[in-house]
Design an enzyme around this catalytic site. Structure first.
Site: not given
Ligand code: NAD
Length: 303
Positions: A53, A97, A120
Site C-alpha cells: 500500500k 491494518q 477502508d
C-alpha cells in the site's frame, strides 16, 4: 475457453487515471492526497500488505506516512494516535491494518476514525451510506468496490442480471450483495446471497449470470455449478501449499482450470481481485482529498 479478467492490468489503468488526478489536484490546490497507514506489531502478512500500500501511494505521489507501532501499544495510545490524524489537515485517509493484537478492541478503533477519512470503508457510517446508496460522500469498502469495478470494466452487463454471491462476511459477501442490487452503474442486478446454511448452493450458482465467490474454501465451486458463459469473480485467497523456494502457493475458491471451460469470463488467483483492492484504496484516498480540499475552499469563502 473463458476470457481472463486481469486485475493486474486493470489496476495499472486505474492507477494511471489516479496519477493524472493527483496532477490536477496539485495544479488546482497545491496539495496531494495524504494517506497514513498504521501498522501495529510485525505480523508478516500485515507487513507485506502495508508495504504494498505504501509503495503504491508513493508511486502515485501521495503524501504518505507509514506509522509503525509496537505490538505493546495500548488501546488508549492507539486511539489518541488516530485522533491526531483525524485533526491533521494534510491527511485525508487513515488506514489501520487489521488484525490488531488481542488487547485492542478492533471495533473501538474503527469507530474512532473520522468517517470522512475512513478510506477502508469499514466505519458503520460508511456502511450506512453504502446501504442508502447514491453518491453521498461515503467510501465503499475496497474489496467489494474492486469487484464491482472489475465487472464493469470487463464489459459484463449487470442490469437485470442474476448475481449469486457465495459468502456473507462484513468485508466482502454482505457489502457486495447490497452494492449489486443498488440503482446505478455496475448494479441494478437481482441478487442472491448464499452461505453455509443454504440448502442447495449448486442450484443457486447455476442460475448466476455473475457468480461472486468469497468463501475461503479452495475448489469449492465446481465447473458444473457455473452457467455456460457466466462471469465468475473469484475472491478467495487460499494458501494451498509452499513452493520449493518457500513461497506460498495461492488458489481461489473456484476450480480455475475446469471453470475456464464453462465460464464466459473469469478472474484468476492471484492477479484478480487482490490488485483491485489496492487500486480502490487509492481511489478512495483521492476522492477523500478532493472532498476535503474543496470543502476547505468553500469554508474559507466569504459569507
Ligand atoms: P469469511 O471467512 O469472513 O467469510 C466466508 C463466508 O463464506 C462466510 O460467510 C461463510 O458463510 C461462507 N462460507 C464458508 N464456507 C462455505 C461453504 N462451504 N459453502 C458456502 N458458504 C461458505 O471470509 P472473507 O473475509 O469474506 O473472505 C473470503 C475469502 O476472500 C478468503 O479466502 C479471503 O482470503 C479472501 N479475501 C480476498 C480479498 C482480496 O483482496 N482479494 C479481500 C478479502 C478477502
Amino acid at each position: 475457453s473463458a476470457e481472463i479478467i486481469s486485475g493486474t492490468d486493470m489496476r495499472t489503468a486505474i492507477l494511471e487515471e489516479l496519477a493524472s488526478e493527483v496532477e490536477a489536484m496539485k495544479a488546482k490546490h497545491g496539495k496531494v492526497p495524504g494517506l497514513v497507514t498504521i501498522l501495529v506489531g510485525e505480523n508478516p502478512a500485515s507487513v507485506s500488505y502495508v508495504t504494498l500500500k505504501v509503495k503504491t501511494a508513493l508511486k502515485l505521489g501521495f503524501h504518505e506516512i507509514q506509522d509503525s507501532q509496537p505490538e505493546s501499544i495500548s488501546e488508549e495510545e492507539l486511539l489518541a494516535l488516530i485522533e491526531r490524524y483525524n485533526q491533521d489537515p494534510d491527511i485525508h485517509g487513515i488506514l489501520v491494518q487489521l488484525p490488531l493484537p488481542k488487547h485492542i478492541n478492533e471495533e473501538k478503533v474503527i469507530y474512532a476514525i473520522n468517517p470522512d477519512k475512513d478510506v477502508d470503508g469499514f466505519h458503520p457510517v460508511n456502511l450506512g451510506r453504502m446501504v442508502i446508496g447514491g453518491d453521498n460522500g461515503g467510501f465503499l469498502p475496497c474489496t467489494p468496490a474492486g469487484i464491482q469495478e472489475m465487472i464493469v470494466r470487463s464489459g459484463t452487463e449487470t442490469s437485470g442480471a442474476e448475481v449469486v454471491v457465495v459468502g456473507r462476511s462484513n468485508i466482502v459477501g454482505k457489502p457486495i450483495s447490497v452494492m449489486m442490487g443498488q440503482k446505478g452503474r455496475g448494479a441494478n442486478s437481482t441478487v442472491t446471497m448464499v452461505h453455509t446454511r443454504t440448502h442447495d448452493i449448486a442450484e443457486h450458482c447455476k442460475r448466476a449470470d455473475i457468480l461472486i465467490v468469497a468463501a475461503g474454501v479452495p475448489g469449492l465451486v465446481k465447473p458444473d455449478w457455473i452457467k455456460p458463459g457466466a462471469t465468475v469473480i473469484d475472491v478467495g485467497v487460499n494458501r494451498v501449499g509452499t513452493s520449493t523456494t518457500g513461497k506460498a502457493i495461492l488458489s481461489g475458491d473456484v476450480d480455475f482450470a475446469e471453470a475456464c471451460k464453462v465460464a464466459g469470463k473469469i478472474t484468476p488467483v492471484p492477479g484478480g481481485v487482490g490488485p483491485m483492492t489496492i487500486a480502490m484504496l487509492m481511489k478512495n484516498t483521492v476522492k477523500s482529498a478532493w472532498m476535503h480540499l474543496e470543502r476547505t475552499m468553500a469554508d474559507t469563502l466569504p459569507r
